[in-house]
Design a protein around this motif. Structure first.
Motif, PDB file in Angstrom:
ATOM      1  N   CYS A  10      28.768 -23.783  23.220  1.00  0.00           N
ATOM      2  CA  CYS A  10      29.967 -24.115  22.435  1.00  0.00           C
ATOM      3  C   CYS A  10      29.737 -23.782  20.973  1.00  0.00           C
ATOM      4  O   CYS A  10      30.532 -23.068  20.366  1.00  0.00           O
ATOM      5  CB  CYS A  10      30.312 -25.598  22.616  1.00  0.00           C
ATOM      6  SG  CYS A  10      31.722 -26.109  21.623  1.00  0.00           S
ATOM      7  N   ARG A  34      28.968 -15.813  22.845  1.00  0.00           N
ATOM      8  CA  ARG A  34      29.496 -16.779  21.878  1.00  0.00           C
ATOM      9  C   ARG A  34      28.387 -17.199  20.919  1.00  0.00           C
ATOM     10  O   ARG A  34      27.322 -17.651  21.357  1.00  0.00           O
ATOM     11  CB  ARG A  34      29.976 -18.044  22.609  1.00  0.00           C
ATOM     12  CG  ARG A  34      31.234 -17.928  23.416  1.00  0.00           C
ATOM     13  CD  ARG A  34      31.472 -19.237  24.180  1.00  0.00           C
ATOM     14  NE  ARG A  34      31.510 -20.377  23.280  1.00  0.00           N
ATOM     15  CZ  ARG A  34      32.622 -20.933  22.809  1.00  0.00           C
ATOM     16  NH1 ARG A  34      33.804 -20.476  23.176  1.00  0.00           N
ATOM     17  NH2 ARG A  34      32.552 -21.954  21.986  1.00  0.00           N
ATOM     18  N   LYS A  39      32.522 -24.619  13.520  1.00  0.00           N
ATOM     19  CA  LYS A  39      33.143 -25.417  14.572  1.00  0.00           C
ATOM     20  C   LYS A  39      34.208 -26.337  13.990  1.00  0.00           C
ATOM     21  O   LYS A  39      33.885 -27.261  13.240  1.00  0.00           O
ATOM     22  CB  LYS A  39      32.086 -26.312  15.255  1.00  0.00           C
ATOM     23  CG  LYS A  39      31.124 -25.627  16.175  1.00  0.00           C
ATOM     24  CD  LYS A  39      31.754 -24.770  17.256  1.00  0.00           C
ATOM     25  CE  LYS A  39      32.681 -25.465  18.209  1.00  0.00           C
ATOM     26  NZ  LYS A  39      33.334 -24.498  19.135  1.00  0.00           N
ATOM     27  N   HIS A 188      37.291 -25.087  28.356  1.00  0.00           N
ATOM     28  CA  HIS A 188      38.048 -26.062  27.557  1.00  0.00           C
ATOM     29  C   HIS A 188      39.171 -26.698  28.365  1.00  0.00           C
ATOM     30  O   HIS A 188      39.568 -27.820  28.089  1.00  0.00           O
ATOM     31  CB  HIS A 188      38.542 -25.430  26.253  1.00  0.00           C
ATOM     32  CG  HIS A 188      37.412 -25.194  25.289  1.00  0.00           C
ATOM     33  ND1 HIS A 188      36.690 -24.027  25.286  1.00  0.00           N
ATOM     34  CD2 HIS A 188      36.839 -25.996  24.364  1.00  0.00           C
ATOM     35  CE1 HIS A 188      35.726 -24.118  24.386  1.00  0.00           C
ATOM     36  NE2 HIS A 188      35.795 -25.297  23.805  1.00  0.00           N
ATOM     37  N   GLU A 214      31.622 -21.545  28.521  1.00  0.00           N
ATOM     38  CA  GLU A 214      30.515 -22.197  27.810  1.00  0.00           C
ATOM     39  C   GLU A 214      29.348 -22.410  28.763  1.00  0.00           C
ATOM     40  O   GLU A 214      29.484 -23.075  29.798  1.00  0.00           O
ATOM     41  CB  GLU A 214      30.999 -23.512  27.192  1.00  0.00           C
ATOM     42  CG  GLU A 214      31.945 -23.212  26.036  1.00  0.00           C
ATOM     43  CD  GLU A 214      32.467 -24.425  25.289  1.00  0.00           C
ATOM     44  OE1 GLU A 214      32.891 -24.251  24.139  1.00  0.00           O
ATOM     45  OE2 GLU A 214      32.472 -25.539  25.848  1.00  0.00           O
ATOM     46  N   ASP A 225      30.548 -30.154  23.380  1.00  0.00           N
ATOM     47  CA  ASP A 225      31.200 -29.845  24.666  1.00  0.00           C
ATOM     48  C   ASP A 225      30.203 -29.766  25.824  1.00  0.00           C
ATOM     49  O   ASP A 225      30.354 -28.944  26.750  1.00  0.00           O
ATOM     50  CB  ASP A 225      32.026 -28.553  24.562  1.00  0.00           C
ATOM     51  CG  ASP A 225      33.353 -28.789  23.828  1.00  0.00           C
ATOM     52  OD1 ASP A 225      33.708 -29.968  23.611  1.00  0.00           O
ATOM     53  OD2 ASP A 225      34.015 -27.805  23.474  1.00  0.00           O
ATOM     54  N   GLN A 228      31.446 -30.019  29.646  1.00  0.00           N
ATOM     55  CA  GLN A 228      32.127 -28.879  30.276  1.00  0.00           C
ATOM     56  C   GLN A 228      31.245 -27.622  30.316  1.00  0.00           C
ATOM     57  O   GLN A 228      31.679 -26.572  30.800  1.00  0.00           O
ATOM     58  CB  GLN A 228      33.427 -28.564  29.530  1.00  0.00           C
ATOM     59  CG  GLN A 228      33.218 -27.972  28.138  1.00  0.00           C
ATOM     60  CD  GLN A 228      34.445 -28.047  27.272  1.00  0.00           C
ATOM     61  OE1 GLN A 228      35.264 -28.957  27.391  1.00  0.00           O
ATOM     62  NE2 GLN A 228      34.620 -27.078  26.379  1.00  0.00           N
TER      63      GLN A 228
HETATM   64 MN    MN Z   1      33.736 -25.861  22.978  1.00  0.00          MN
END
Ligand code: MN
Ligand code: PEP
Length: 245
Positions: A10, A34, A39, A188, A214, A225, A228
């Motif tokens: 993330c 990523r 953020k 997400h 992610e 995060d 997830q």
């Molecule tokens: Mn995220």
């Protein structure tokens, strides 16, 4: 052709973790990772990203892995200028929260030949999303439209998959002269890693040719995060799903 995947944690955590993500990407033939230096967080006390302090680390990784493109969310045009001038190969992501930041959209739209990843706003209609993309694209930029879910009534998912909007969007864009991709973000939408791979199938079935996911070598310790974020093992399962779709 199998869908492309953008993968990584993330937020940008360390050179080591990013290198692990790069190696995972390369192992499966992907080239977009990523590396979120910035953020946007709901809670002002949450980690806000390292910012440009870690740009030198990304440049070192770029030198070692010249084929990798970094995906970085942009919060200000000034930061984007510094990233661009550094020579880093990156895709600027415009996140859900900045999807209505018209000053940023106009500034990014003044460039040409760039690739942008644009996420839908949290309650954006199909037409609003399409029109947002037009801000970024007066000058032949390549837009990756990323469907990351909308605020709705689900009890278990963090967001509701905006697949109806995605279908409408694909039909509306059929005759578009612009270069674009349709990306789906199961992470997400899910909010919980147990749903991620199944949601990815939903996205592919509705026409996505790209996923943004992610992934972390130790998801429970991811700085943001975490719930997830999928493991490398789960990512391997996802690659199988994508390749056999
Ligand atoms: Mn995220
Ligand atoms: C992200 O992809 O890191 C992110 C913050 O997503 P979104 O803007 O869709 O919330």
């Amino acid at each position: 052709m199998a869908a492309d995947i953008i993968l990584g944690s993330c937020c940008y955590e360390s050179k080591e973790e990013t290198e692990r993500a790069i190696q995972l990407a390369l192992k499966h033939g992907y080239d977009k990772v990523r590396t979120m230096l910035f953020k946007p967080r709901t809670d002002k006390n949450s980690f806000q990203g390292f910012g440009l302090d870690k740009l030198p680390e990304l440049l070192e990784l770029q030198a070692k892995y010249p084929n990798i493109t970094f995906v970085i969310e942009i919060m200000s045009i000034e930061d984007d200028e510094i990233l661009f001038k550094s020579g880093l190969k990156y895709i600027a992501q415009i996140g859900a929260r900045n999807a209505q930041n018209y000053a940023l959209l106009k500034a990014l739209g003044s460039y040409s030949g760039r690739t942008y990843l644009l996420k839908n706003g949290l309650a954006m209609t199909t037409i609003e999303f399409l029109k947002t993309g037009e801000y970024l694209n007066p000058n032949n930029n390549h837009i990756i439209y990323c469907f990351r879910g909308v605020r709705s009534v689900s009890d278990n998912l963090r967001f509701t998959p905006n697949i109806g909007s995605m279908l409408e969007f694909i039909i509306q864009m059929e005759n578009s002269p612009n270069k674009y991709d349709i990306c789906f973000d199961p992470s997400h939408i899910a909010g919980d890693r147990v749903y991620v791979n199944t949601l990815a199938k939903v996205g592919l079935a509705c026409g996505a040719n790209m996923l943004e996911v992610e992934v972390h070598s130790d998801p429970d310790s991811a700085w943001s995060d975490s719930a997830q974020t999928i493991s490398f093992k789960q990512f391997e399962d996802l690659v199988n799903i994508v390749n056999n779709f």
